[in-house]
Design a protein around this motif. Structure first.
Motif, mmCIF file in Angstrom:
data_model
loop_
_atom_site.group_PDB
_atom_site.id
_atom_site.type_symbol
_atom_site.label_atom_id
_atom_site.label_comp_id
_atom_site.label_asym_id
_atom_site.label_seq_id
_atom_site.Cartn_x
_atom_site.Cartn_y
_atom_site.Cartn_z
ATOM 1 N N PHE A 1 0.802 -1.231 0.000
ATOM 2 C CA PHE A 1 0.000 0.000 0.000
ATOM 3 C C PHE A 1 0.830 1.274 0.000
ATOM 4 O O PHE A 1 0.274 2.371 -0.126
ATOM 5 N N PHE A 2 2.150 1.166 0.149
ATOM 6 C CA PHE A 2 2.976 2.351 0.418
ATOM 7 C C PHE A 2 2.817 3.434 -0.644
ATOM 8 O O PHE A 2 2.683 4.621 -0.319
ATOM 9 N N ASP A 3 2.827 3.067 -1.911
ATOM 10 C CA ASP A 3 2.746 4.064 -2.988
ATOM 11 C C ASP A 3 1.394 4.766 -3.030
ATOM 12 O O ASP A 3 1.271 5.854 -3.625
ATOM 13 N N ASP A 4 0.374 4.179 -2.417
ATOM 14 C CA ASP A 4 -0.975 4.765 -2.423
ATOM 15 C C ASP A 4 -1.271 5.598 -1.174
ATOM 16 O O ASP A 4 -2.376 6.153 -1.062
ATOM 17 N N ILE A 5 -0.307 5.684 -0.252
ATOM 18 C CA ILE A 5 -0.551 6.393 1.010
ATOM 19 C C ILE A 5 -1.069 7.827 0.799
ATOM 20 O O ILE A 5 -2.014 8.238 1.491
ATOM 21 N N PRO A 6 -0.507 8.619 -0.129
ATOM 22 C CA PRO A 6 -1.034 9.987 -0.307
ATOM 23 C C PRO A 6 -2.516 10.024 -0.658
ATOM 24 O O PRO A 6 -3.192 11.022 -0.385
ATOM 25 N N GLN A 7 -3.037 8.954 -1.252
ATOM 26 C CA GLN A 7 -4.450 8.938 -1.644
ATOM 27 C C GLN A 7 -5.343 8.312 -0.576
ATOM 28 O O GLN A 7 -6.516 8.678 -0.466
ATOM 29 N N ILE A 8 -4.808 7.382 0.212
ATOM 30 C CA ILE A 8 -5.673 6.655 1.142
ATOM 31 C C ILE A 8 -5.679 7.224 2.553
ATOM 32 O O ILE A 8 -6.627 7.015 3.304
ATOM 33 N N ARG A 9 -4.651 7.948 2.951
ATOM 34 C CA ARG A 9 -4.549 8.435 4.331
ATOM 35 C C ARG A 9 -4.748 9.947 4.382
ATOM 36 O O ARG A 9 -4.247 10.692 3.549
ATOM 37 N N ARG A 10 -5.475 10.418 5.373
ATOM 38 C CA ARG A 10 -5.633 11.842 5.649
ATOM 39 C C ARG A 10 -5.057 12.146 7.025
ATOM 40 O O ARG A 10 -5.169 11.324 7.945
#
Length: 339
Positions: free
Chosen positions: A292-301
């Motif tokens: 999931f690391f590359d998607d962190i900017p989209q999935i985490r607030r």
């Protein structure tokens, strides 16, 4: 009537049971608990020699002297040490890490203030600025994977030092609870094409009853499945994953809504004990985070959680992992809005 509510962000249940407000409790005793000021507080301005040498400070003069706005020093009673080797090993069926990591104390202000609603706007901003600076600096150490930023205020929140301070603990691995939560956030993103935070924020803006206040970039609310009475979270409305990614203007806006929220809590609760936590996603890509690391900017607030410590935890909470909250979050949010 009681309700068992599910939090889609934390992936956990909370039992909202207003009837529990009628039981005898020590809340009044806690509110009247007197905190004693130490004669020689090591965190006060002018007592710099009583702490280890500072790691960071907001100042315009020499280190470890008076004239600072915030200071960061190593924790005198470290849970982990940056000097230890970063080594993982097996002991039969068990796994252990050497006691490597970072454990720092952020001294929030030179003033010996016992209530956070006494802070000025500048003190809120300086506090956030300092945490951002430490977070971004420690990100450069590739051995560190997880950073926990938390503030314990008062005896019943496990604070042992009355002077305003915050702690930072950085570890070489991601805690299981954090790993489980962000994996759940990643699954939600893959299934729905948006962040679960985005969905929750939209739903709360439509419902309105649990919102405490809003600004252009942030929203303060009492979560639907609040685990504690008057629990309040502040989320970023925009896709910003952690405190380290905010610019100074965003920090000023966050300082404003945070100051307003804390003041409302004090107006409702008086002098109360509390914990504050800030969510920070994993820092490095490794075998446990690569999915999931590359998607962190989209999935985490970015999120900041304020947890008043008004009632004690019992056997049900410890055994089941489900907290019992005696106050409906809708009622808590209404009272905070009125404040």
């Amino acid at each position: 009537m009681s309700e068992l509510r599910y939090d889609p962000i934390l992936g956990e249940y909370a039992l909202i049971a207003p009837e529990r407000l009628r039981r005898p409790d020590c809340y009044e005793e806690r509110r009247n608990h007197k905190r004693k000021k130490r004669r020689a507080c090591p965190f006060c301005e002018g007592k710099e020699s009583l702490t280890p040498p500072e790691i960071f400070a907001l100042r315009d003069n020499e280190p470890d002297t008076p004239g600072w706005k915030t200071r960061v020093v190593p924790n005198l009673y470290k849970a982990v040490k940056i000097e230890e080797p970063c080594r993982k090993s097996e002991e039969g069926i068990y796994t252990k890490w050497q006691g490597f990591g970072a454990h720092e104390v952020i001294i929030d202000t030179p003033r010996h203030l016992l209530r956070m609603d006494e802070w000025s706007f500048e003190e809120y901003f300086n506090w956030l600025f300092t945490m951002r600076a430490r977070l971004n600096d420690l990100k450069n150490d590739l051995r560190l994977v997880h950073i926990s930023l938390f503030k314990n205020h008062g005896h019943y929140a496990a604070s042992t030092q009355p002077h305003p301070h915050t702690q930072l603990i950085a570890l070489p691995d991601t805690p299981a609870r954090e790993l489980g939560q962000i994996r759940s956030e990643h699954r939600y993103f893959k299934e729905h094409g948006c962040s679960v935070y985005e969905t929750v924020i939209r739903a709360e803006q439509k419902e309105k009853s649990r919102i405490v206040s809003e600004s252009e970039s942030f929203i303060a609310l009492c979560p639907y499945a609040s685990a504690f009475a008057f629990e309040t979270v502040i989320y970023a409305k925009k896709a910003v994953s952690d405190l380290g990614r905010f610019d100074d203007e965003a920090l000023k806006e966050l300082a404003g809504i945070l100051k307003k929220t804390v003041s409302s809590l004090y107006l409702q609760l008086g002098d109360f004990d509390f914990n504050i936590t800030l969510n920070t996603p994993p820092l490095q890509k490794n075998f446990t985070t690569e999915a999931f690391f590359d998607d962190i900017p989209q999935i985490r607030r970015f999120g900041l959680r304020i947890v008043p410590r008004l009632f004690r935890l019992g056997g049900f909470e410890l055994g089941s992992g489900i907290p019992i909250n005696p106050l409906m979050p809708e009622e808590a949010a209404s009272l905070l809005r009125e404040s």
